[in-house]
Write a protein that holds these residues in place. Structure first.
Motif, PDB file in Angstrom:
ATOM      1  N   GLY A   1       0.884  -1.163   0.088  1.00 39.54           N
ATOM      2  CA  GLY A   1      -0.092  -0.145  -0.083  1.00 39.54           C
ATOM      3  C   GLY A   1       0.890   1.399   0.037  1.00 39.54           C
ATOM      4  O   GLY A   1       2.211   1.265  -0.190  1.00 39.54           O
ATOM      5  N   ASP A   2       0.201   2.343   0.043  1.00 41.05           N
ATOM      6  CA  ASP A   2       1.092   3.911   0.127  1.00 41.05           C
ATOM      7  C   ASP A   2       1.113   4.136   1.582  1.00 41.05           C
ATOM      8  O   ASP A   2       0.267   4.524   2.206  1.00 41.05           O
ATOM      9  N   HIS A   3       2.341   4.324   1.926  1.00 37.87           N
ATOM     10  CA  HIS A   3       2.793   4.752   3.161  1.00 37.87           C
ATOM     11  C   HIS A   3       3.785   5.931   3.095  1.00 37.87           C
ATOM     12  O   HIS A   3       4.745   5.681   2.122  1.00 37.87           O
ATOM     13  N   SER A   4       3.746   7.077   3.985  1.00 36.14           N
ATOM     14  CA  SER A   4       4.898   7.947   3.941  1.00 36.14           C
ATOM     15  C   SER A   4       6.111   7.385   4.549  1.00 36.14           C
ATOM     16  O   SER A   4       6.166   6.559   5.387  1.00 36.14           O
TER      17      SER A   4
ATOM     18  N   GLU B   1      -0.569  -5.263  -8.067  1.00 37.86           N
ATOM     19  CA  GLU B   1      -1.634  -6.279  -7.982  1.00 37.86           C
ATOM     20  C   GLU B   1      -3.131  -5.737  -8.219  1.00 37.86           C
ATOM     21  O   GLU B   1      -3.320  -4.531  -7.527  1.00 37.86           O
ATOM     22  N   ASN B   2      -3.870  -6.604  -8.766  1.00 33.50           N
ATOM     23  CA  ASN B   2      -5.336  -6.113  -8.741  1.00 33.50           C
ATOM     24  C   ASN B   2      -5.945  -6.324  -7.756  1.00 33.50           C
ATOM     25  O   ASN B   2      -5.650  -7.522  -7.023  1.00 33.50           O
ATOM     26  N   ILE B   3      -6.928  -5.525  -7.207  1.00 31.45           N
ATOM     27  CA  ILE B   3      -7.697  -6.105  -6.082  1.00 31.45           C
ATOM     28  C   ILE B   3      -8.941  -6.401  -6.681  1.00 31.45           C
ATOM     29  O   ILE B   3      -9.626  -6.113  -7.687  1.00 31.45           O
ATOM     30  N   THR B   4      -9.279  -7.735  -5.922  1.00 33.67           N
ATOM     31  CA  THR B   4     -10.191  -8.646  -6.733  1.00 33.67           C
ATOM     32  C   THR B   4     -11.313  -8.948  -5.813  1.00 33.67           C
ATOM     33  O   THR B   4     -11.060  -9.481  -4.875  1.00 33.67           O
ATOM     34  N   ILE B   5     -12.584  -9.097  -6.653  1.00 32.30           N
ATOM     35  CA  ILE B   5     -13.694  -9.819  -5.998  1.00 32.30           C
ATOM     36  C   ILE B   5     -13.501 -11.387  -6.302  1.00 32.30           C
ATOM     37  O   ILE B   5     -13.119 -11.870  -7.486  1.00 32.30           O
ATOM     38  N   LEU B   6     -13.342 -12.365  -5.366  1.00 29.95           N
ATOM     39  CA  LEU B   6     -13.098 -13.567  -5.500  1.00 29.95           C
ATOM     40  C   LEU B   6     -14.294 -14.349  -4.937  1.00 29.95           C
ATOM     41  O   LEU B   6     -14.821 -14.236  -3.822  1.00 29.95           O
ATOM     42  N   SER B   7     -14.881 -15.221  -5.755  1.00 31.04           N
ATOM     43  CA  SER B   7     -16.103 -16.104  -5.462  1.00 31.04           C
ATOM     44  C   SER B   7     -15.947 -17.567  -5.944  1.00 31.04           C
ATOM     45  O   SER B   7     -15.109 -17.755  -7.088  1.00 31.04           O
ATOM     46  N   TYR B   8     -16.675 -18.482  -5.450  1.00 34.56           N
ATOM     47  CA  TYR B   8     -16.534 -19.788  -5.792  1.00 34.56           C
ATOM     48  C   TYR B   8     -17.426 -20.157  -7.340  1.00 34.56           C
ATOM     49  O   TYR B   8     -16.766 -20.692  -8.035  1.00 34.56           O
ATOM     50  N   ASN B   9     -18.438 -19.436  -7.248  1.00 33.42           N
ATOM     51  CA  ASN B   9     -19.091 -19.526  -8.368  1.00 33.42           C
ATOM     52  C   ASN B   9     -19.167 -18.212  -9.243  1.00 33.42           C
ATOM     53  O   ASN B   9     -18.920 -17.056  -8.535  1.00 33.42           O
ATOM     54  N   LYS B  10     -19.610 -18.228 -10.494  1.00 29.90           N
ATOM     55  CA  LYS B  10     -19.487 -16.861 -11.123  1.00 29.90           C
ATOM     56  C   LYS B  10     -20.567 -16.105 -10.794  1.00 29.90           C
ATOM     57  O   LYS B  10     -21.774 -16.660 -10.401  1.00 29.90           O
ATOM     58  N   ILE B  11     -20.444 -14.672 -10.597  1.00 32.33           N
ATOM     59  CA  ILE B  11     -21.330 -13.924  -9.852  1.00 32.33           C
ATOM     60  C   ILE B  11     -21.284 -12.670 -10.660  1.00 32.33           C
ATOM     61  O   ILE B  11     -20.594 -12.527 -11.707  1.00 32.33           O
ATOM     62  N   ASP B  12     -22.298 -11.910 -10.526  1.00 33.89           N
ATOM     63  CA  ASP B  12     -22.637 -10.355 -11.309  1.00 33.89           C
ATOM     64  C   ASP B  12     -22.464  -9.252 -10.287  1.00 33.89           C
ATOM     65  O   ASP B  12     -22.976  -9.436  -9.060  1.00 33.89           O
TER      66      ASP B  12
ATOM     67  N   ILE C   1      -8.043  -1.117 -10.134  1.00 30.89           N
ATOM     68  CA  ILE C   1      -7.471  -0.492  -8.877  1.00 30.89           C
ATOM     69  C   ILE C   1      -6.417  -1.575  -8.400  1.00 30.89           C
ATOM     70  O   ILE C   1      -6.483  -2.658  -8.502  1.00 30.89           O
ATOM     71  N   VAL C   2      -5.019  -1.104  -8.466  1.00 28.22           N
ATOM     72  CA  VAL C   2      -4.010  -1.673  -8.131  1.00 28.22           C
ATOM     73  C   VAL C   2      -3.390  -1.608  -6.480  1.00 28.22           C
ATOM     74  O   VAL C   2      -3.790  -0.428  -5.837  1.00 28.22           O
ATOM     75  N   TRP C   3      -2.834  -2.602  -6.007  1.00 26.38           N
ATOM     76  CA  TRP C   3      -2.316  -2.534  -4.693  1.00 26.38           C
ATOM     77  C   TRP C   3      -0.662  -2.861  -4.960  1.00 26.38           C
ATOM     78  O   TRP C   3      -0.526  -3.921  -5.471  1.00 26.38           O
ATOM     79  N   LYS C   4       0.060  -2.018  -4.238  1.00 24.92           N
ATOM     80  CA  LYS C   4       1.484  -1.949  -4.532  1.00 24.92           C
ATOM     81  C   LYS C   4       2.184  -2.561  -3.330  1.00 24.92           C
ATOM     82  O   LYS C   4       1.904  -2.322  -2.316  1.00 24.92           O
ATOM     83  N   THR C   5       3.281  -3.016  -3.734  1.00 17.43           N
ATOM     84  CA  THR C   5       4.200  -3.728  -2.595  1.00 17.43           C
ATOM     85  C   THR C   5       5.573  -2.906  -2.706  1.00 17.43           C
ATOM     86  O   THR C   5       6.233  -2.770  -4.255  1.00 17.43           O
ATOM     87  N   ARG C   6       6.018  -2.493  -1.706  1.00 20.04           N
ATOM     88  CA  ARG C   6       7.158  -1.657  -1.920  1.00 20.04           C
ATOM     89  C   ARG C   6       8.431  -2.055  -0.988  1.00 20.04           C
ATOM     90  O   ARG C   6       8.112  -2.532   0.468  1.00 20.04           O
ATOM     91  N   VAL C   7       9.656  -1.741  -1.502  1.00 23.30           N
ATOM     92  CA  VAL C   7      10.797  -1.948  -0.523  1.00 23.30           C
ATOM     93  C   VAL C   7      11.062  -0.504   0.103  1.00 23.30           C
ATOM     94  O   VAL C   7      11.367   0.356  -0.483  1.00 23.30           O
TER      95      VAL C   7
END
Length: 285
Positions: free
Chosen positions: A148-151, A162-173, A256-262
């Motif tokens: 994430g974004d941190h000072s 990475e993409n922020i993702t909706i995860l489900s077992y079955n296909k959903i709308d 919408i992405v989520w970043k990992t930083r060193v």
């Protein structure tokens, strides 16, 4: 006093309990008590008072603990300086890493780095992002890996998005989400805010969330068993996961992405093991 005594003082002060400190130091309680008595004799002071809940250090005892911490830090700095003057990359690399990255990716990264630089050892602490950042500020770690974004006032480099993702077992709308069970989990407040903002932009009613678990891995296991959906960064997706995915997008249609930083301090790049790890993890990803 020597390094062993410095470590003893540091551990007893941290635990405030002789028995617990002895266990963590892998020595017997009588041996630990004897060493503490010898330190008191050497300086002619009382280190602490014993109580029902443990030990309370005296003012003189706290001063000696501070001295021990300083001496351990100086020795550590000297060892790193000496190792850095040789031709080999060696030493103990201190890492502070966000729990999610540590769970899903850190073992593979360290295995690959260790294969290239076998004389580098690792000291790893994991925690939430704020813990990681504090450890870098306090110089308890050479390198921090946050999500994430941190000072951060010094150097930082993005290693994954990475993409922020909706995860489900079955296909959903998407339009059906407000009527479906959402599995929530404890995570970084910044990520919670991103997800909450997306929800408010798309729906007028709150999600149905009567399952709140400790971490994203448990949430994913619930989803795999068809108990609801969750919203999480795509780092949680593994090779054999048979889950349906919908990427979150902002109002312009961009993912919408989520970043990992060193995170690290510029001056620490003078240490070969730090410099090599920063370069390695960027190339690895």
């Amino acid at each position: 006093m020597d390094k062993r005594d410095w470590l003893i003082l540091q551990m007893v002060y941290a635990e405030k309990n002789i028995t617990k400190a002895a266990k963590r130091l892998y020595i017997s309680q009588p041996t630990l008590t004897y060493r503490l008595q010898q330190i008191e004799k050497e300086f002619d002071i009382k280190l602490f008072y014993r109580g029902r809940r443990g030990v309370d250090f005296t003012e003189q005892g706290e001063l000696l603990v501070k001295y021990a911490e300083n001496m351990l830090k100086q020795q550590q700095d000297m060892e790193e300086l000496l190792w850095n003057t040789g031709n080999e990359v060696r030493g103990t690399l201190r890492l502070s890493v966000s729990r999610t990255f540590a769970f899903y990716q850190l073992p593979q990264v360290l295995k690959a780095f260790n294969k290239r630089f076998p004389k580098v050892e690792f000291h790893v602490n994991t925690g939430v992002n704020i813990d990681v950042i504090q450890s870098i500020y306090k110089q308890d770690a050479h390198i921090g890996i946050v999500r994430g974004d941190h000072s951060w006032p010094s150097n930082k480099k993005t290693i994954t998005e990475e993409n922020i993702t909706i995860l489900s077992y079955n296909k959903i709308d998407l339009k059906d989400l407000p009527s479906m069970r959402r599995i929530s989990y404890k995570t970084d407040p910044t990520l919670e805010m991103v997800i909450d903002n997306w929800w408010k932009e798309n729906f007028s009613s709150p999600p149905i969330s009567n399952m709140n678990v400790d971490n994203v891995e448990i949430a994913k296991r619930m989803v795999l068993n068809g108990l609801g959906y969750c919203i999480a960064p795509s780092i949680v997706l593994e090779k054999n996961d048979q889950l349906h995915k919908i990427f979150l997008c902002d109002t312009t249609g961009s993912p919408i992405v989520w970043k990992t930083r060193v995170l690290y301090r510029e001056e620490l790049l003078e240490l070969a093991m730090v410099r090599e790890f920063v370069h390695f993890i960027q190339d690895y990803h």
